[in-house]
Design an enzyme around this catalytic site. Structure first.
Site, PDB file in Angstrom:
ATOM      1  N   ASP A   7      26.831  39.701  -5.298  1.00 13.38           N
ATOM      2  CA  ASP A   7      26.186  38.418  -5.634  1.00 13.38           C
ATOM      3  C   ASP A   7      25.161  38.039  -4.573  1.00 13.38           C
ATOM      4  OD1 ASP A   7      28.324  38.120  -3.865  1.00 13.38           O
ATOM      5  OD2 ASP A   7      29.098  36.272  -4.757  1.00 13.38           O
ATOM      6  N   LYS A  17      32.327  44.219  -4.512  1.00 12.44           N
ATOM      7  CA  LYS A  17      32.834  42.855  -4.686  1.00 12.44           C
ATOM      8  C   LYS A  17      34.278  42.840  -4.198  1.00 12.44           C
ATOM      9  CE  LYS A  17      32.296  38.663  -6.167  1.00 12.44           C
ATOM     10  NZ  LYS A  17      31.721  37.660  -5.274  1.00 12.44           N
TER      11      LYS A  17
END
Ligand code: NAD
Ligand code: IPM
Ligand code: MN
Length: 372
Positions: free
Chosen positions: A242, A210
């Site tokens: 994600d 991330k």
């Protein structure tokens, strides 16, 4: 036969005997472990080796009765004297802080430096995936891939760092958790993923972090780029976690090897399990590559308190975990045989309720044993 083997022990004909420490643990842990053990015994016997099981008492009950999680002597024994550790699950509503699991499960991962948490995701029967066949193939329900969906990837979850180290502090109303990513830790898990991809003829490794929100994740980006350059012929791709979660649901077939940090690997492995039938079917191995003995083998699932004591938990994750253990002990044929027997049990429709059947834990284990 046994006598012959004894007499000829000096000729190297002695049946190989492995010492396996068993930590059945909490909830459904003991149920799935006890069901799996005779199945593993049968597979081992068929392939010319035996398992000497040693059950250890460490679990929530033991902790509540004695205050002991994993004593040092037991840790030393697990480190020095056994060929593998086979663990059910740890987690009990009576220990809301999960202290015993932190010491036993995370403690063994950290202290034995088992930096790879290897979590395969494989569709063992086409009807186990909740994904609609026509969606997966662009609206063509009769295409060959719709009939034979090929979900088959592995997650290399970093297992000794990240937020799992529990570093941080409480400052007034601020509860601060630190995430540790070291150069050594990040490099060795990425390298393990590429080495495995190379050894197994996989064409792509996907790294997930991330870095767009967590500046420290730059180390994953930089290390991945550097290590990937040393593996010619293997495509190195990146996905923010994600987006990867979404893509795994949309098109799981395109993934082969995923490497990621401790926390994301934990989450993605439950997601992966759900793609192929659920936690009742998901095995895992905690390993230190290059080390011949050792290793901690456990299903991905937890103690499932609501199911405990009913005899209906799915034992296949534990049995498939046994296959990973056999592989690591140097018996790939026994591992493949066990996986074949599990597939036949699924095909025959002998299933627990989590995957749409009405069989008990014992019946599923028994059926699998018969297929051996
Ligand atoms: P869980 O994996 O125990 O259960 C999640 C869901 O999956 C539940 O609906 C459960 O019924 C189902 N499920 C899991 N294993 C199954 C099986 N073998 N057969 C059929 N259904 C199965 O996760 P949770 O509810 O979040 O956690 C319960 C406890 O287990 C917690 O204390 C948690 O910390 C612990 N836990 C331990 C481990 C481990 O020891 N490796 C792993 C995960 C969770
Ligand atoms: C797992 C479990 C553990 C983890 C818990 C019980 C600490 O969820 O093995 O996946 O997060 O690693
Ligand atoms: Mn988990």
């Amino acid at each position: 036969m046994a006598l012959l083997r004894e007499l000829r022990a000096g000729d190297g004909l002695r049946v190989k005997r492995y010492k396996i420490a068993v930590i059945p643990g909490d909830g459904i842990g003991p149920e799935v472990i006890e069901a799996a053990m005779p199945v593993l015994d049968r597979a081992a016997a068929k392939h010319g080796f035996t398992l000497a099981w040693e059950r250890l008492p460490y679990c929530a009950d033991h902790y509540l009765k004695t205050g002991e999680t994993l004593p040092d002597a037991a840790f030393g024994h697990l480190r020095d004297d056994v060929d593998a550790i086979f663990l059910g699950a740890l987690g009990d509503p009576r220990v809301p802080g999960n202290e015993h699991a932190r010491d036993i499960l995370l403690g063994l991962r950290f202290r034995l430096d088992l930096y790879v948490n290897f979590r395969p995701v494989q569709l063992l029967h086409p009807d186990l995936t909740p994904l609609r066949a026509d969606r997966r193939t662009g609206g063509q329900p009769d295409s060959p891939t719709a009939r034979r969906p090929q979900i088959d990837f592995v997650i290399f979850r970093e297992n000794t760092e990240g937020v799992y180290l529990g570093r941080g502090r409480i400052e007034g109303d601020q509860y601060i958790a630190e995430e540790v990513n070291t150069a050594k830790g990040v490099e060795r898990i990425i390298r393990a993923a590429f080495d495995w991809a190379k050894a197994h003829g996989k064409a792509r490794v996907t790294m997930s972090d991330k870095a767009n929100a967590v500046p420290a994740h730059r180390i994953w980006q930089e290390t991945f780029r550097r290590v990937a350059a040393q593996y010619v012929g293997i495509e190195a791709e990146h996905r923010y976690v994600d987006a990867l979660a979404m893509e795994l649901v949309r098109e799981p077939e395109r993934f082969a090897v995923i490497v990621t940090n401790n926390l994301y690997g934990d989450i993605l492995s439950d997601l992966g399990a759900a793609l192929v039938g659920g936690l009742g079917l998901a095995p895992s191995a905690n390993l230190h590559p290059g080390r011949s003995g050792g290793g901690l083998f456990e299903p991905v699932h937890g103690s499932a308190p609501a199911l405990a004591g009913k005899g209906i938990a799915n034992p296949l994750a534990a049995i498939l975990t046994g296959a990973l253990m056999f592989e690591q002990l140097g018996h790939p044929d026994a591992a493949r045989d066990l996986e074949r027997a599990v597939k036949e049990t699924l095909r025959a429709g002998v299933r627990t309720s989590d995957i749409g059947g009405a069989a008990t834990t014992e019946q599923v284990a028994q059926a699998t044993q018969e297929h051996l």
